[in-house]
Design a protein around this motif. Structure first.
Motif, PDB file in Angstrom:
ATOM      1  N   CYS A 111      15.940  37.110  46.963  1.00 32.49           N
ATOM      2  CA  CYS A 111      14.405  36.899  47.397  1.00 32.49           C
ATOM      3  C   CYS A 111      13.782  37.671  46.589  1.00 32.49           C
ATOM      4  O   CYS A 111      13.749  38.682  45.892  1.00 32.49           O
ATOM      5  CB  CYS A 111      14.563  37.402  48.751  1.00 32.49           C
ATOM      6  SG  CYS A 111      14.945  36.241  49.991  1.00 32.49           S
ATOM      7  N   TYR A 123       6.449  35.157  46.062  1.00 31.37           N
ATOM      8  CA  TYR A 123       7.298  34.498  44.852  1.00 31.37           C
ATOM      9  C   TYR A 123       7.009  35.303  43.336  1.00 31.37           C
ATOM     10  O   TYR A 123       5.807  36.024  43.328  1.00 31.37           O
ATOM     11  CB  TYR A 123       6.694  32.863  44.656  1.00 31.37           C
ATOM     12  CG  TYR A 123       7.081  32.439  45.905  1.00 31.37           C
ATOM     13  CD1 TYR A 123       8.320  32.018  46.318  1.00 31.37           C
ATOM     14  CD2 TYR A 123       6.054  31.425  46.584  1.00 31.37           C
ATOM     15  CE1 TYR A 123       8.931  31.190  47.429  1.00 31.37           C
ATOM     16  CE2 TYR A 123       6.364  30.752  47.756  1.00 31.37           C
ATOM     17  CZ  TYR A 123       7.577  30.542  48.185  1.00 31.37           C
ATOM     18  OH  TYR A 123       8.098  30.061  49.217  1.00 31.37           O
ATOM     19  N   ASN A 156      11.138  25.919  48.008  1.00 29.64           N
ATOM     20  CA  ASN A 156      11.262  27.145  48.782  1.00 29.64           C
ATOM     21  C   ASN A 156      10.734  26.818  50.140  1.00 29.64           C
ATOM     22  O   ASN A 156      11.272  27.160  51.259  1.00 29.64           O
ATOM     23  CB  ASN A 156      11.108  28.444  48.300  1.00 29.64           C
ATOM     24  CG  ASN A 156      12.130  29.069  47.260  1.00 29.64           C
ATOM     25  OD1 ASN A 156      13.114  29.580  47.541  1.00 29.64           O
ATOM     26  ND2 ASN A 156      12.096  28.561  46.195  1.00 29.64           N
ATOM     27  N   TRP A 210      20.778  30.838  52.971  1.00 28.37           N
ATOM     28  CA  TRP A 210      19.697  31.680  53.466  1.00 28.37           C
ATOM     29  C   TRP A 210      20.137  32.312  54.850  1.00 28.37           C
ATOM     30  O   TRP A 210      20.610  31.439  55.502  1.00 28.37           O
ATOM     31  CB  TRP A 210      18.460  30.926  53.702  1.00 28.37           C
ATOM     32  CG  TRP A 210      17.719  30.351  52.354  1.00 28.37           C
ATOM     33  CD1 TRP A 210      18.275  30.202  51.210  1.00 28.37           C
ATOM     34  CD2 TRP A 210      16.336  30.121  52.410  1.00 28.37           C
ATOM     35  NE1 TRP A 210      17.446  29.932  50.234  1.00 28.37           N
ATOM     36  CE2 TRP A 210      16.143  29.712  50.990  1.00 28.37           C
ATOM     37  CE3 TRP A 210      15.201  30.324  53.228  1.00 28.37           C
ATOM     38  CZ2 TRP A 210      14.715  29.518  50.257  1.00 28.37           C
ATOM     39  CZ3 TRP A 210      14.217  29.850  52.641  1.00 28.37           C
ATOM     40  CH2 TRP A 210      13.877  29.434  51.461  1.00 28.37           C
TER      41      TRP A 210
END
Length: 263
Positions: A111, A123, A156, A210
């Motif tokens: 992540c 991000y 995402n 995830w």
């Protein structure tokens, strides 16, 4: 018939023969027998060592890359300079994905970093994304980063939105689900994707796992990424199809059945 007595003897004159002796002349061996290898020359040389220089081989596994954050496998210093001539932005966009409070104990994750103000995942910047691709031995072009990074962020967000749809099937009194960890598993094709390929569908170009924190309980989701159909109105626009579903556990299979049958 008379026989001459002189001719009846042995034709060999034994008186002139020398005594029998060994054919090897032992008197000429003046020195003691010794090993044909000259050990004295070896004694002057250095002790034998391994021919491989392990000090240099270790450096091959420890390149001069910056330290990496173990919680997200991203560099601790995002503003790394590039070897190319163009300049990449170091600005980072805050996602809408909340971070689980216990993410540090969840194991390695890919992540992005955290935003201390919103407590959401952040991000990577164009520069970080470019450097990450270089570390994975890809061949990125800096000119593509202005397009690739926004697409990555949008995809995402789409993944998280679909996970939230699954999570609505469960009552949550802990402030909603939060992302605990993220793993890229591009080489691990899921059984569903493999079965689809047997009947003519293409394999996904990527796979993610995830793990969501649902009130302290880790719940894993599997995501297959497919190339979507092109938009006739805008054929050059990227198109993706995401197959997001709970991992195939007992609870995950029950959730899949509930959604399939509509109960």
């Amino acid at each position: 018939m008379a026989v001459d007595s002189a001719s009846s003897g042995c034709p060999v004159d034994h008186a002139k023969l020398e005594p029998a002796k060994c054919p090897v002349d032992h008197t000429s061996a003046k020195s003691e027998p010794k090993c044909p290898v000259d050990h004295s020359a070896n004694a002057k040389s250095e002790p034998a060592t391994c021919p491989v220089d392990h000090t240099r081989s270790l450096k091959a596994f420890m390149p001069s890359s910056p330290p990496v954050n173990p919680s997200n496998n991203m560099p601790l210093v995002p503003e790394q300079t590039s070897t190319d001539t163009s300049h990449l932005s170091t600005h980072r966009t805050v996602s809408s994905i909340p971070r689980a409070a216990r993410y540090e104990s969840a194991g390695p994750s890919e992540c992005p970093a955290l935003d201390p103000q919103t407590d959401n995942w952040v991000y990577p910047s164009e520069q970080m994304f470019y450097n990450a691709m270089k570390r994975k031995n890809w061949s990125p072009h800096e000119s593509d980063m202005k397009t690739v990074v926004p697409i990555h962020n949008v995809v995402n967000e789409m993944c998280w939105a679909q996970i939230l749809e699954w999570e609505r099937m469960h009552e949550n009194k802990c402030g909603g689900p939060k992302l605990l960890r993220f793993e890229g598993k591009i080489k691990n094709v899921t059984p569903k994707a493999r079965l689809r390929s047997f009947i003519g569908y293409q394999l996904p170009f990527d796979r993610h796992d995830w793990t969501v924190d649902r009130c302290g309980k880790p719940v894993r989701y599997v995501i297959d990424f497919y190339q979507g159909k092109a938009d006739p109105k805008n054929p050059s626009a990227p198109s993706f199809f995401l197959d997001v579903r709970p991992a195939l556990t007992v609870e995950g299979a029950w959730d899949r059945a509930r959604r399939f049958f509509g109960f």
